[in-house]
Structures are given as structure tokens and as C-alpha cells.
Design a protein around this motif. Structure first.
Motif, short mmCIF file in Angstrom:
data_model
loop_
_atom_site.label_atom_id
_atom_site.label_comp_id
_atom_site.label_asym_id
_atom_site.label_seq_id
_atom_site.Cartn_x
_atom_site.Cartn_y
_atom_site.Cartn_z
N THR A 1 44.33 3.97 -51.71
CA THR A 1 43.93 4.96 -52.71
C THR A 1 44.65 4.66 -54.02
N PRO A 2 44.09 5.11 -55.14
CA PRO A 2 44.73 4.84 -56.43
C PRO A 2 46.13 5.47 -56.55
N ASP A 3 46.36 6.59 -55.87
CA ASP A 3 47.67 7.24 -55.94
C ASP A 3 48.62 6.75 -54.85
N ASN A 4 48.23 5.74 -54.09
CA ASN A 4 49.05 5.11 -53.03
C ASN A 4 49.45 6.08 -51.91
N LYS A 5 48.66 7.10 -51.64
CA LYS A 5 48.99 8.05 -50.57
C LYS A 5 48.48 7.59 -49.21
N ASP A 6 47.46 6.77 -49.19
CA ASP A 6 46.91 6.31 -47.91
C ASP A 6 46.40 4.88 -48.08
N PHE A 7 46.51 4.10 -47.01
CA PHE A 7 45.99 2.74 -47.00
C PHE A 7 45.66 2.36 -45.57
N PHE A 8 44.82 1.36 -45.43
CA PHE A 8 44.53 0.79 -44.12
C PHE A 8 43.99 -0.61 -44.28
N TYR A 9 44.20 -1.43 -43.25
CA TYR A 9 43.73 -2.81 -43.23
C TYR A 9 42.30 -2.83 -42.73
N THR A 10 41.49 -3.70 -43.32
CA THR A 10 40.11 -3.83 -42.89
C THR A 10 39.64 -5.27 -43.12
N CYS A 11 38.66 -5.69 -42.35
CA CYS A 11 38.11 -7.04 -42.46
C CYS A 11 37.15 -7.13 -43.65
#
Length: 188
Positions: free
Chosen positions: A33-43
Motif C-alpha cells: 500500500t502507498p502508506d506501507n501498512k500492508d504488503f504481500f508477495y505475489t507472482c
């Protein structure tokens, strides 16, 4: 907590690859997310899947035009350079043959030279087509960088964050000694 449904595509080093959120294969692509609150790896394959996420329309159009044009220009210049080198070598060979044979040439020899030129042109065109197909694969990597998740996947991310907050709150409550009742002080 409101989380925006805007995700930026980032790449990490090969040594930092982690499991894809969907298929658990190692991946170096991250949506954050732009605010760096959530992320995840994806192919990369999931990023192309229209059932998973959609690229930002403006960003996708600009990125596609930019990368496509730049790559095609580079590849065309490369093919032209190779073609010119081949033509130069052929001219040198012809000059050597002319020196050896003198001024006598057959019409058949001229026809074979013309046939060779036509074959080179065909090879050049085929090579350009092949390189433009290779550019399509690179577009995914250099493609759009801003995505919007589909409703179900976005809701899964929200649920995950909400459950993490609830678990954190519960851990904090369990560490607080005033949460538990006191020992009875009277006689039974």
C-alpha cells in the motif's frame, strides 16, 4: 482501520524471495500500500490475472507505451546493426570473388546473390517479429506498477489485518493483571 485498495508493485532481490500469497511459490514481486501498512508477495502471473487484480488504467497505458516503444527501438537498432554487418561481410566476399574471377561473371551468380539478399531480408523480418514477441514477456516486468485488488481479495486483506489487531489486543489484555478476578478473601 480503513485500508486503501491501491497497491504498488515492487521488486525485491532474489535472495529475499518469499512465498506467493496465493500459490506459495517463491516470488520477488511485492504489492504494498502507498502508506506501507500492508504488503504481500505475489507472482507475476497473478498480476496478469484479471480475476485477482486490475492495473490502474492511466498508469498501465503510460507504462505500456513507454516500455513498448523504448524496447522496440532498441531491438530494431540492434537488428539493423547486425544486418548491416552481414551486408558488409557479403560485399567484402564479393570483392574478393571479383578479384579472383576478374571481370567475368555469370548471370547465375548474380541471381544467387540476389536470392541471398532476399533471404537475409526475410531473416531480418523474422528476427524483428521474434524480438517484438520477447518484448511482450518483458512488459509484465516493466508493466504497470499500480494495481487495485478485486473485492474478495481486498476483503481477505482487511480481515487479516483486523484479526491481527484483535489478537494483539487480546495479548495485551492477558498480560494485564487487573483483567483476572481476585482471590476470594472471605471464609467459605
Amino acid at each position: 482501520m480503513a485500508l486503501q485498495n491501491t497497491w504498488h508493485h515492487r521488486r525485491v532481490a532474489d535472495g529475499s524471495a518469499k512465498a506467493c500469497w496465493i500459490c506459495y511459490k517463491p516470488s520477488t514481486s511485492v504489492l504494498i500500500t502507498p502508506d506501507n501498512k500492508d504488503f504481500f508477495y505475489t507472482c507475476l502471473g497473478h498480476l496478469k490475472d484479471r480475476g485477482f487484480c486490475l492495473p490502474d488504467a492511466d498508469e498501465a497505458a503510460v507504462a505500456a507505451e513507454r516500455t513498448e516503444k523504448e524496447e522496440l527501438d532498441r531491438e530494431i537498432a540492434k537488428v539493423k546493426k547486425e544486418y548491416d554487418e552481414k551486408q558488409k561481410l557479403k560485399r567484402e566476399k564479393r570483392k574478393e570473388k571479383e578479384k579472383n574471377k576478374g571481370k567475368e561473371k555469370d548471370k547465375d551468380a548474380k541471381k544467387t546473390e540476389e536470392d541471398e539478399d532476399k533471404e537475409d531480408e526475410k531473416a531480418k523480418n523474422e528476427k524483428i517479429k521474434e524480438m517484438s514477441k520477447a518484448n511482450d514477456d518483458e512488459e509484465a516486468e516493466n508493466g504497470p506498477r499500480i494495481y487495485t485488488l478485486k473485492k474478495n481479495f481486498y476483503q481477505m486483506r482487511l480481515d487479516r489485518i483486523r484479526n491481527a489487531e484483535i489478537a494483539k489486543r487480546n495479548r495485551e489484555r492477558m498480560q494485564n493483571p487487573t483483567l483476572f478476578p481476585s482471590v476470594p478473601s472471605g471464609k467459605p
